[in-house]
Design an enzyme around this catalytic site. Sequence first.
Site, PDB file in Angstrom:
ATOM      1  CD  GLU A  56      -2.653   1.283   2.574  1.00 58.21           C
ATOM      2  OE1 GLU A  56      -3.835   1.652   2.500  1.00 58.21           O
ATOM      3  OE2 GLU A  56      -2.100   0.968   3.649  1.00 58.21           O
ATOM      4  CE  LYS A 140      -7.591   1.958   3.361  1.00 55.99           C
ATOM      5  NZ  LYS A 140      -6.391   2.120   4.203  1.00 55.99           N
ATOM      6  CB  CYS A 175      -4.523  -1.122   4.782  1.00 55.71           C
ATOM      7  SG  CYS A 175      -3.980  -0.926   6.497  1.00 55.71           S
TER       8      CYS A 175
END
Length: 325
Positions: A56, A140, A175
């Site tokens: 990430e 995200k 994540c």
Amino acid sequence: MHAAPATSSTEPAAPWVAAVVQAAPCYLDLEASVDKAIDLIAHAARSGARLVAFPELWLPGYPWWVWLAPAAWAADHGFDRRYAAQAMQYGTPAADRLAAAARAHRIMVVMGLAERDGDALYIGQWLIDDSGRTVGRRRKLKPGPLERRVFAEGSGAGDLQVYPTAVGRVGALCCAEHRNPLFKYALHQQNEEVHVAAWPSFSVRAFAAGLSADTYLALSRSYAAEGGCYVLAPCAPVDAATRDLVCDTDEKAAQLGLGGGHAQVFAPNGDPLCTPLAPDAEGLLLATIDPARIAGAKAAHDIAGHSARLDVVGLAWAHGTKERP
């Protein structure tokens, strides 16, 4: 923003090799980090890999200051301005270099990056096929509470897309998105076969309870077992250069430990496939992806198919239902 899914794809007839990155970027230096990424792409290709997965926000690094001090401190030290200046923009020479590396080395790349679009920043993942073509770009959907000081939210259903590729149906999340059952089910519903679970380092000692390497490895492992898919879990350790740049006091340095790398690959039954690197070590993990194991896992338990009870509970899409392939 989002590229259309590939129009032609078949499952590979034979097993193939995936590479997972455990390495730190050249922190807050986009050009140097792209150089290092290209070296890792070349290394993965020489090792026989057909896909390489990056952590990430690998470009240009995770904004660790959000965990260490108030927003005013980061602004006073110029971190926000520097981070925005070093974030990736699609269609730039830096992006072109990454696409060219994928093409030159004939390998698919899944890159974690800070994406700059106008004045906004997003936590992005860029899927590039082995011809250098963009397979997909996602953001995200919901950055964490502290991350929202830096990043905007993703835009919607297009950020929960599984893409047909030459190595199978590939999806990705970042994540803590792996803590959201609906996000995960959205990808399972699309018959995902290979999943990139991108993580930063697990070295911040300011993490709240439950935000540990053990917890997040468990989330990656359960994702594989629930979805009947391979999970590639890259991770970026914190190196000394990063800590020295971010931490101006002993107290901050005590909060941001060195290392924290815990990369792994999980099989469709949840078994770990690789011997982990040391938490402060850099390198690649290599694992064989066997389509037969995916088919066997889904035959035993298909969370969005024969093992589901869609007459009782299912997933409603806000922007249209994703059809199961």
